[in-house]
Scaffold this active site. Structure first.
Site, PDB file in Angstrom:
ATOM      1  N   ASN A 140      63.630 103.967  48.019  1.00  0.00           N
ATOM      2  CA  ASN A 140      64.784 103.898  47.116  1.00  0.00           C
ATOM      3  C   ASN A 140      65.282 105.328  46.968  1.00  0.00           C
ATOM      4  O   ASN A 140      64.652 106.134  46.278  1.00  0.00           O
ATOM      5  CB  ASN A 140      64.353 103.310  45.770  1.00  0.00           C
ATOM      6  N   TRP A 141      66.387 105.597  47.626  1.00  0.00           N
ATOM      7  CA  TRP A 141      66.893 106.979  47.622  1.00  0.00           C
ATOM      8  C   TRP A 141      67.516 107.367  46.278  1.00  0.00           C
ATOM      9  O   TRP A 141      67.825 108.529  46.051  1.00  0.00           O
ATOM     10  CB  TRP A 141      67.917 107.172  48.734  1.00  0.00           C
ATOM     11  N   LYS A 142      67.764 106.369  45.422  1.00  0.00           N
ATOM     12  CA  LYS A 142      68.439 106.617  44.137  1.00  0.00           C
ATOM     13  C   LYS A 142      69.733 107.402  44.394  1.00  0.00           C
ATOM     14  O   LYS A 142      70.374 107.174  45.427  1.00  0.00           O
ATOM     15  CB  LYS A 142      67.474 107.309  43.156  1.00  0.00           C
ATOM     16  N   HIS A 175      66.354  97.319  38.682  1.00  0.00           N
ATOM     17  CA  HIS A 175      65.550  98.548  38.635  1.00  0.00           C
ATOM     18  C   HIS A 175      65.522  99.061  37.190  1.00  0.00           C
ATOM     19  O   HIS A 175      66.503  98.947  36.460  1.00  0.00           O
ATOM     20  CB  HIS A 175      66.149  99.600  39.573  1.00  0.00           C
ATOM     21  N   GLU A 192      65.833 101.867  36.005  1.00  0.00           N
ATOM     22  CA  GLU A 192      66.891 102.826  35.666  1.00  0.00           C
ATOM     23  C   GLU A 192      68.201 102.098  35.360  1.00  0.00           C
ATOM     24  O   GLU A 192      69.019 102.589  34.566  1.00  0.00           O
ATOM     25  CB  GLU A 192      67.036 103.854  36.802  1.00  0.00           C
ATOM     26  N   GLU A 231      57.194  97.823  39.045  1.00  0.00           N
ATOM     27  CA  GLU A 231      57.324  99.262  38.824  1.00  0.00           C
ATOM     28  C   GLU A 231      57.132  99.568  37.341  1.00  0.00           C
ATOM     29  O   GLU A 231      58.090  99.476  36.560  1.00  0.00           O
ATOM     30  CB  GLU A 231      58.712  99.745  39.260  1.00  0.00           C
ATOM     31  N   GLY A 279      58.516 108.429  38.710  1.00  0.00           N
ATOM     32  CA  GLY A 279      58.939 109.819  38.690  1.00  0.00           C
ATOM     33  C   GLY A 279      58.097 110.716  37.804  1.00  0.00           C
ATOM     34  O   GLY A 279      58.483 111.847  37.508  1.00  0.00           O
ATOM     35  N   SER A 281      55.538 106.550  41.588  1.00  0.00           N
ATOM     36  CA  SER A 281      54.781 107.722  42.062  1.00  0.00           C
ATOM     37  C   SER A 281      53.870 107.406  43.249  1.00  0.00           C
ATOM     38  O   SER A 281      52.779 107.966  43.354  1.00  0.00           O
ATOM     39  CB  SER A 281      53.994 108.357  40.916  1.00  0.00           C
ATOM     40  N   GLY A 289      60.209 106.174  45.528  1.00  0.00           N
ATOM     41  CA  GLY A 289      61.350 106.984  45.112  1.00  0.00           C
ATOM     42  C   GLY A 289      61.286 108.366  45.734  1.00  0.00           C
ATOM     43  O   GLY A 289      61.629 108.579  46.895  1.00  0.00           O
ATOM     44  N   GLY A 290      60.810 109.324  44.972  1.00  0.00           N
ATOM     45  CA  GLY A 290      60.829 110.720  45.396  1.00  0.00           C
ATOM     46  C   GLY A 290      60.243 110.970  46.779  1.00  0.00           C
ATOM     47  O   GLY A 290      60.827 111.712  47.590  1.00  0.00           O
TER      48      GLY A 290
HETATM   49  P1  13P Z   1      59.045 107.455  42.245  1.00  0.00           P
HETATM   50  O1  13P Z   1      58.360 107.073  43.538  1.00  0.00           O
HETATM   51  O2  13P Z   1      59.880 108.695  42.369  1.00  0.00           O
HETATM   52  O3  13P Z   1      58.113 107.444  41.096  1.00  0.00           O
HETATM   53  O4  13P Z   1      60.142 106.281  41.964  1.00  0.00           O
HETATM   54  C1  13P Z   1      59.725 104.969  42.015  1.00  0.00           C
HETATM   55  C2  13P Z   1      60.931 104.100  41.945  1.00  0.00           C
HETATM   56  O5  13P Z   1      61.598 104.009  40.946  1.00  0.00           O
HETATM   57  C3  13P Z   1      61.304 103.366  43.161  1.00  0.00           C
HETATM   58  O6  13P Z   1      62.306 102.431  42.909  1.00  0.00           O
END
Ligand code: 13P
Length: 250
Positions: free
Chosen positions: A14-16, A99, A101, A166, A172, A211, A232-233
């Site tokens: 997920n590149w956000k 998600h 977020e 999640e 994050g 994470s 994510g990251g």
């Molecule tokens: P991180 O891997 O950066 O914690 O993010 C997880 C996430 O929200 C994937 O959708």
């Protein structure tokens, strides 16, 4: 039978709201080169403006791709929104919905998430339904009631094929749910779906997010109900993401 023989692992980045034309091209080239021989289905969820670029660059590879969100509306005067039909129009096969977020920062309710799920399903896009509790909810012992409530909003009309558990407190933050903590929730989610559709529950892929890194992926994937990851990251770094993909080969 081991879970890997029933359900093909799904590893998604997920590149956000990250990326650029140049950095996406470099990342995709590295992923395409590094994925040979990997058994997992590997996906990237890119920001809307880059979906066409990702579609073109992934076309000659086994990478699949998707959107991070969708409108609940079919068409009309909804400035800034993108419909499921538009995504489908250029070959999108997956999209995230719900998600944390979107739920937390954009006020998306369970009902709205369910409407978005329906909009995707109606055009044949596989929704990846994201679920998870906050730290306060976990500490109050409400983890399962929260994720069941989020799931039930969709189960009222659809049986999902792809869930992403999640925990909000793990996104994050560098804090990962332990493999055992995540496994317990995944098992409970699968059992919850089984009450409605036992066959679908066996095929249901439930991936973990929060994470995930190269260093903790293999222990998570060793759990029988953890069918992959939503990253994510670490998905923005080709070496790290490829190492997570390789961790499914255990
Ligand atoms: P991180 O891997 O950066 O914690 O993010 C997880 C996430 O929200 C994937 O959708």
């Amino acid at each position: 039978m081991s879970h890997s023989s029933v359900r093909r692992p799904f590893i998604a980045g997920n590149w956000k709201m990250h990326g650029s034309v140049a950095s996406n091209a470099a990342l995709l080239a590295a992923l395409k080169a590094g994925l040979a021989g990997n058994a997992a289905e590997v996906a990237v969820f890119a920001p809307y403006p880059y979906l066409d670029q990702v579609a073109r660059l992934a076309a000659d590879s086994r990478l699949v791709w998707g959107a991070q969100d969708v409108s609940r509306h079919d068409m009309g005067a909804y400035t800034g929104e993108v419909s499921a039909a538009m995504l489908r129009d250029f070959g999108c096969r997956y999209a995230l919905v719900g998600h944390s977020e979107r739920r937390g920062l954009h006020g998306e309710s369970d009902a709205l998430v369910a409407e978005k799920f329906s909009a995707l399903a109606a055009v044949g896009i596989v929704p990846a339904l994201c679920l998870g509790e906050t730290l306060a909810e976990r500490q109050a012992g409400e983890t399962l009631s929260v994720v069941f409530r989020q799931l039930d909003a969709v189960l009222a009309s659809h049986v999902p094929a792809l869930l992403a558990y999640e925990p909000v407190w793990a996104i994050g933050t560098g804090l990962t749910a332990s493999p055992e903590e995540a496994q317990a929730v995944h098992l409970a989610l699968r059992a919850h779906v089984a009450k409605q559709d036992a066959a679908a529950a066996i095929g249901l892929r439930i991936v973990y997010g929060g994470s995930v890194k190269a260093g903790n992926a293999a222990a998570l994937f060793a759990m029988p109900d953890i069918d992959g990851a939503l990253v994510g990251g670490a998905a923005l770094n080709a070496d790290e993401f490829l190492a997570i993909c390789r961790a499914t080969n255990v």
